[in-house]
Design an enzyme around this catalytic site. Structure first.
Site, PDB file in Angstrom:
ATOM      1  N   GLU A 140       0.854  -1.198   0.000  1.00 29.75           N
ATOM      2  CA  GLU A 140       0.000   0.000   0.000  1.00 29.75           C
ATOM      3  C   GLU A 140       0.882   1.238   0.000  1.00 29.75           C
ATOM      4  O   GLU A 140       1.999   1.203   0.521  1.00 29.75           O
ATOM      5  CB  GLU A 140      -0.867   0.021   1.263  1.00 29.75           C
ATOM      6  CG  GLU A 140      -1.843  -1.124   1.359  1.00 29.75           C
ATOM      7  CD  GLU A 140      -2.673  -1.055   2.654  1.00 29.75           C
ATOM      8  OE1 GLU A 140      -2.415  -0.177   3.503  1.00 29.75           O
ATOM      9  OE2 GLU A 140      -3.568  -1.891   2.802  1.00 29.75           O
ATOM     10  N   LYS A 148       2.492   4.324   1.436  1.00 26.91           N
ATOM     11  CA  LYS A 148       2.697   4.832   2.795  1.00 26.91           C
ATOM     12  C   LYS A 148       2.627   6.349   2.710  1.00 26.91           C
ATOM     13  O   LYS A 148       3.557   7.019   2.258  1.00 26.91           O
ATOM     14  CB  LYS A 148       4.043   4.400   3.370  1.00 26.91           C
ATOM     15  CG  LYS A 148       4.224   4.859   4.809  1.00 26.91           C
ATOM     16  CD  LYS A 148       5.531   4.350   5.379  1.00 26.91           C
ATOM     17  CE  LYS A 148       5.611   4.534   6.886  1.00 26.91           C
ATOM     18  NZ  LYS A 148       5.328   5.871   7.369  1.00 26.91           N
ATOM     19  N   ARG A 161      -2.053   9.459  11.217  1.00 33.08           N
ATOM     20  CA  ARG A 161      -2.914   8.296  11.359  1.00 33.08           C
ATOM     21  C   ARG A 161      -4.151   8.660  12.181  1.00 33.08           C
ATOM     22  O   ARG A 161      -4.044   9.318  13.206  1.00 33.08           O
ATOM     23  CB  ARG A 161      -2.155   7.194  12.080  1.00 33.08           C
ATOM     24  CG  ARG A 161      -2.940   5.917  12.195  1.00 33.08           C
ATOM     25  CD  ARG A 161      -2.043   4.869  12.781  1.00 33.08           C
ATOM     26  NE  ARG A 161      -2.601   3.554  12.714  1.00 33.08           N
ATOM     27  CZ  ARG A 161      -1.867   2.456  12.774  1.00 33.08           C
ATOM     28  NH1 ARG A 161      -0.574   2.522  12.886  1.00 33.08           N
ATOM     29  NH2 ARG A 161      -2.433   1.272  12.730  1.00 33.08           N
ATOM     30  N   ARG A 186      -3.197   8.778  16.676  1.00 33.23           N
ATOM     31  CA  ARG A 186      -2.406   7.594  16.990  1.00 33.23           C
ATOM     32  C   ARG A 186      -2.118   7.511  18.483  1.00 33.23           C
ATOM     33  O   ARG A 186      -1.941   6.446  19.049  1.00 33.23           O
ATOM     34  CB  ARG A 186      -1.114   7.696  16.190  1.00 33.23           C
ATOM     35  CG  ARG A 186      -0.096   6.695  16.558  1.00 33.23           C
ATOM     36  CD  ARG A 186       1.063   6.878  15.635  1.00 33.23           C
ATOM     37  NE  ARG A 186       2.155   6.035  16.051  1.00 33.23           N
ATOM     38  CZ  ARG A 186       3.054   5.562  15.220  1.00 33.23           C
ATOM     39  NH1 ARG A 186       2.983   5.852  13.953  1.00 33.23           N
ATOM     40  NH2 ARG A 186       4.027   4.823  15.668  1.00 33.23           N
ATOM     41  N   GLU A 218      -5.239   7.330   6.977  1.00 33.95           N
ATOM     42  CA  GLU A 218      -4.212   8.367   7.049  1.00 33.95           C
ATOM     43  C   GLU A 218      -4.804   9.649   6.447  1.00 33.95           C
ATOM     44  O   GLU A 218      -5.282   9.633   5.305  1.00 33.95           O
ATOM     45  CB  GLU A 218      -2.980   7.899   6.256  1.00 33.95           C
ATOM     46  CG  GLU A 218      -1.778   8.774   6.413  1.00 33.95           C
ATOM     47  CD  GLU A 218      -0.866   8.416   7.606  1.00 33.95           C
ATOM     48  OE1 GLU A 218      -1.250   7.554   8.442  1.00 33.95           O
ATOM     49  OE2 GLU A 218       0.198   9.014   7.711  1.00 33.95           O
ATOM     50  N   PHE A 271      -7.225   2.585   5.268  1.00 30.29           N
ATOM     51  CA  PHE A 271      -6.424   1.389   5.024  1.00 30.29           C
ATOM     52  C   PHE A 271      -6.820   0.197   5.869  1.00 30.29           C
ATOM     53  O   PHE A 271      -6.292  -0.893   5.693  1.00 30.29           O
ATOM     54  CB  PHE A 271      -4.921   1.681   5.125  1.00 30.29           C
ATOM     55  CG  PHE A 271      -4.439   2.199   6.461  1.00 30.29           C
ATOM     56  CD1 PHE A 271      -4.318   1.358   7.554  1.00 30.29           C
ATOM     57  CD2 PHE A 271      -4.080   3.536   6.603  1.00 30.29           C
ATOM     58  CE1 PHE A 271      -3.846   1.824   8.771  1.00 30.29           C
ATOM     59  CE2 PHE A 271      -3.615   4.018   7.824  1.00 30.29           C
ATOM     60  CZ  PHE A 271      -3.500   3.154   8.907  1.00 30.29           C
ATOM     61  N   ARG A 307       3.692  -4.502  17.523  1.00 34.63           N
ATOM     62  CA  ARG A 307       4.590  -4.226  16.402  1.00 34.63           C
ATOM     63  C   ARG A 307       5.138  -5.559  15.909  1.00 34.63           C
ATOM     64  O   ARG A 307       5.565  -6.381  16.708  1.00 34.63           O
ATOM     65  CB  ARG A 307       5.744  -3.340  16.863  1.00 34.63           C
ATOM     66  CG  ARG A 307       6.611  -2.824  15.733  1.00 34.63           C
ATOM     67  CD  ARG A 307       7.823  -2.064  16.248  1.00 34.63           C
ATOM     68  NE  ARG A 307       7.488  -0.841  16.953  1.00 34.63           N
ATOM     69  CZ  ARG A 307       7.154   0.309  16.364  1.00 34.63           C
ATOM     70  NH1 ARG A 307       7.092   0.369  15.050  1.00 34.63           N
ATOM     71  NH2 ARG A 307       6.875   1.380  17.069  1.00 34.63           N
ATOM     72  N   LYS A 316       7.300  -1.434   7.030  1.00 35.02           N
ATOM     73  CA  LYS A 316       7.421  -0.148   6.321  1.00 35.02           C
ATOM     74  C   LYS A 316       8.718  -0.128   5.525  1.00 35.02           C
ATOM     75  O   LYS A 316       9.770  -0.540   6.016  1.00 35.02           O
ATOM     76  CB  LYS A 316       7.312   1.024   7.275  1.00 35.02           C
ATOM     77  CG  LYS A 316       8.233   0.989   8.446  1.00 35.02           C
ATOM     78  CD  LYS A 316       7.865   2.080   9.449  1.00 35.02           C
ATOM     79  CE  LYS A 316       8.723   1.931  10.692  1.00 35.02           C
ATOM     80  NZ  LYS A 316       8.299   2.672  11.836  1.00 35.02           N
TER      81      LYS A 316
HETATM   82  P1  AMP Z   1       6.111   5.376  11.036  1.00 32.25           P
HETATM   83  O1  AMP Z   1       5.334   6.572  11.480  1.00 32.25           O
HETATM   84  O2  AMP Z   1       7.281   5.722  10.168  1.00 32.25           O
HETATM   85  O3  AMP Z   1       6.454   4.459  12.170  1.00 32.25           O
HETATM   86  O4  AMP Z   1       5.153   4.500  10.066  1.00 32.25           O
HETATM   87  C1  AMP Z   1       3.907   4.016  10.467  1.00 32.25           C
HETATM   88  C2  AMP Z   1       2.814   4.999  10.102  1.00 32.25           C
HETATM   89  O5  AMP Z   1       2.630   5.066   8.707  1.00 32.25           O
HETATM   90  C3  AMP Z   1       1.433   4.619  10.589  1.00 32.25           C
HETATM   91  O6  AMP Z   1       1.239   4.888  11.941  1.00 32.25           O
HETATM   92  C4  AMP Z   1       0.534   5.459   9.694  1.00 32.25           C
HETATM   93  O7  AMP Z   1       0.363   6.740  10.261  1.00 32.25           O
HETATM   94  C5  AMP Z   1       1.371   5.657   8.441  1.00 32.25           C
HETATM   95  N1  AMP Z   1       0.776   5.060   7.222  1.00 32.25           N
HETATM   96  C6  AMP Z   1       0.757   5.658   6.019  1.00 32.25           C
HETATM   97  N2  AMP Z   1       0.190   4.878   5.099  1.00 32.25           N
HETATM   98  C7  AMP Z   1      -0.190   3.732   5.710  1.00 32.25           C
HETATM   99  C8  AMP Z   1      -0.825   2.528   5.286  1.00 32.25           C
HETATM  100  N3  AMP Z   1      -1.168   2.336   4.012  1.00 32.25           N
HETATM  101  N4  AMP Z   1      -1.026   1.566   6.221  1.00 32.25           N
HETATM  102  C9  AMP Z   1      -0.659   1.735   7.506  1.00 32.25           C
HETATM  103  N5  AMP Z   1      -0.056   2.853   7.960  1.00 32.25           N
HETATM  104  C10 AMP Z   1       0.182   3.843   7.085  1.00 32.25           C
END
Ligand code: AMP
Length: 594
Positions: A251, A253, A258, A273, A303, A343, A420, A426
């Site tokens: 998907e 990102k 969030r 979040r 998101e 999502f 997690r 990611k």
């Molecule tokens: P990070 O903030 O770098 O830890 O990455 C995780 C965050 O990516 C999640 O908490 C979401 O806010 C964001 N995110 C963006 N696109 C997506 C997606 N398609 N699925 C899940 N999370 C996503």
């Protein structure tokens, strides 16, 4: 229950920097607490009145708090302000001033936990015109009957400066020990917390109905579920290996915020979040959800992203942060338009959907968003991929469309609240810095600024999160990448989290001028990871007595207001980043010279 029992415990807690000792004090407090008020005691020790998602705030202005102290001690406001300037904390000020007032009269009402909680609750719930006066009366009536030690904590609670260093995980450990005698039951408590986001309710159920009742706790509309989290990989190839060569969902990102959407028949609520209610920041999103989503009662994950209304391009996270404001929301909606990209789905019309595999949940959201195209509510773009080359291609497309990279999801995985793992991975874009990825680290200390930065902070001490020990371990001091505006912003915001000593959940070998509660998360880039004798992140994992430090760390300008300190980059991630770096250095050296 006598309020003095809580005060005794708080005093013990304030004197310790050991997490184990904190847990022990908490266990003995919980054992002394009558079961019918255990939820209230849990909230009080966490410095709140209700779970975060209810957004209950005391809302007493500092001026009013000073007047309340003045009213019940007879000391004039100016003298109190003078003491406040010295102590820097209104709780300490109240404690000191009250010491010199006449002892409480014999007729004074007894100070019980019930009474303190009820009064604080009334303060939080008095609103409208004249509410500051009503709050003032309530506080001063409480303080008049309190001892100096009690006043100190009541005032700290009211002003939000009660800093005992108790994390959710410590409370969960203490509850398991107090009511089952065995920490190994913590997983059941944690699961209950993950679906309810309310430790008060978890405690009360456990104390009154026992462990079994926690297993039955269900997802409920308008109560946020703790979000599922992702692990990270560095390359499409590594992602494929992690997914064991199986087909996977990739998907976009998106680089936004969030949001957990709770849609009922009458209203839509949005949670961040960090599980705060943030509907008021995005009333346009709530309205669009109500209008466009067809199901009745639904919990969705999505998101929110800022877009350019002309070109429909996604804009970076910083643009979206203009929407996080108290006033001028209407103008901000016009100026910074957003779209919401769904999502996941956790719940529909009374049914918990989290145990369904990813693919089935995706079908449900496709159904709920059927027919929507380029409207405010969208489905996150996704493709099912089997080959590394296809994943790489998709990554390039996502980045071209303004995304941070890809979220890669296992097709068979359920939604694991609060966990997690590699069911979600990611894959972020490469940054210009030499380290492939940026890190999200927690500010835990600072040095005073010199030269141009006198009166502000010079460098900030940053820490990664060690989830096994629930500790923050330092990994660098950062002093570059800050604009004057940032410095001012940090100065203002960090003052609120300042403490007199190193926080019990912080571990470092560095000497700092100032210490903070681990609260604010910022993004940094760096050139490489090195072994360090003074930083403690990953200590002993590579070499005995050495931790891991970031070389040339630089603030990227991104303050991760969407992240809790526990969502920061984990020590384990840092260790694997270090190992990867060493492997690639070795590989480069092994290349034949041309
Ligand atoms: P990070 O903030 O770098 O830890 O990455 C995780 C965050 O990516 C999640 O908490 C979401 O806010 C964001 N995110 C963006 N696109 C997506 C997606 N398609 N699925 C899940 N999370 C996503």
């Amino acid at each position: 229950m006598d309020f003095s029992i809580i005060v005794d415990t708080f005093e013990q807690m304030e004197r310790t920097s050991s997490r184990l000792a904190l847990t022990d004090y908490l266990v003995s407090l919980l054992r002394k607490t009558p079961t019918d008020i255990i939820d209230r005691v849990i909230y009080l020790i966490q410095g709140k009145l209700r779970p975060d998602y209810e957004g209950v705030e005391l809302g007493l202005a500092e001026k009013m708090a000073i007047r309340a102290i003045s009213l019940c001690t007879g000391l004039d406001v100016e003298s109190i302000e003078q003491i406040y300037r010295k102590t820097g904390d209104l709780g300490d000020t109240a404690g000191e001033v009250m010491k010199s007032k006449n002892q409480t009269t014999l007729l004074a009402e007894k100070m019980t936990v019930e009474r303190v909680y009820l009064t604080l609750d009334k303060i939080a719930h008095s609103g409208g015109t004249g509410s500051q006066d009503a709050k003032l009366r309530l506080v001063s009536s409480l303080l008049s009957d309190a001892t100096p030690r009690e006043s100190r904590y009541i005032m700290k609670f009211i002003m939000g400066t009660l800093r005992l260093g108790i994390a959710d995980y410590t409370v969960i450990d203490a509850l398991a020990l107090a009511f089952t005698g065995d920490k190994s039951y913590r997983q059941i408590l944690e699961n209950a917390y993950n679906v309810s986001s309310d430790l008060g309710t978890v405690a009360k159920l456990l104390a009154i109905k026992g462990l079994e009742s926690l297993r039955l706790l269900e997802i409920t509309l308008y109560k946020p579920v703790r979000p599922m989290l992702a692990e990270r990989v560095r390359s499409a190839e590594e992602a494929m290996v992690r997914m064991k060569g199986q087909s996977l969902a990739a998907e976009y990102k998106l680089d936004g915020e969030r949001i957990q959407v709770h849609k009922g028949k009458e209203k839509v609520e949005l949670f961040s979040r960090r599980l705060e209610k943030i509907t008021h920041h995005y009333p346009d999103v709530a309205e669009a959800i109500q209008k466009l989503i067809k199901t009745n009662e639904t919990i969705l994950e999505a998101e929110v992203v800022a877009i350019n209304a002309q070109t429909d391009e996604f804009l970076p996270f910083q643009e979206l942060m203009h929407r996080r404001r108290k006033y001028g929301i209407k103008e901000a909606i016009e100026e910074y338009p957003v779209v919401i990209n769904i999502f996941d789905v956790l719940y529909i019309d009374g049914d918990d959907k989290t145990s369904l595999p990813y693919l089935q949940r995706r079908k449900l959201i496709e159904k709920a968003t059927k027919g929507l195209k380029n409207e405010k509510v969208r489905l996150v773009p996704q493709a099912i991929v089997k080959k590394t080359e296809d994943l790489e291609k998709l990554m390039a497309v996502a980045i071209e469309h303004g995304c941070e990279g890809l979220m890669i999801k296992q097709l068979t995985s359920s939604y694991r609240a609060g966990a997690r793992g590699f069911a979600w991975i990611k894959l972020k874009r490469e940054y210009r810095s030499d380290l492939a990825d940026t890190l999200d680290l927690v500010i835990v200390g600072a040095l005073y600024g010199r030269g141009r930065r006198v009166g502000k902070y010079g460098a900030l001490l940053l820490a990664a999160y060690d989830s096994k020990a629930d500790m923050f371990r330092s990994t660098c001091k950062v002093g570059t990448g800050f604009t004057d505006l940032h410095l001012e912003h940090f100065y203002k915001n960090l003052e609120d989290t300042r403490i007199t000593h190193r926080h019990p959940r912080v571990d470092t070998g560095m000497q700092m001028d100032l210490w903070f509660e681990p609260k604010i998360v910022i993004e940094v880039s760096a050139s490489e990871i090195t072994l360090s004798p003074s930083h403690t992140a990953g200590i002993n994992s590579i070499r005995e007595n050495y931790g891991l430090a970031l070389r040339f760390p630089k603030f990227t300008g991104k303050i991760r207001v969407d992240k809790n300190p526990e969502d920061a980059t984990e020590v384990e991630e840092l260790i694997s980043m270090y190992k990867r770096q060493m492997r690639s250095i070795k590989n480069t050296r092994a290349l034949p010279k041309s």
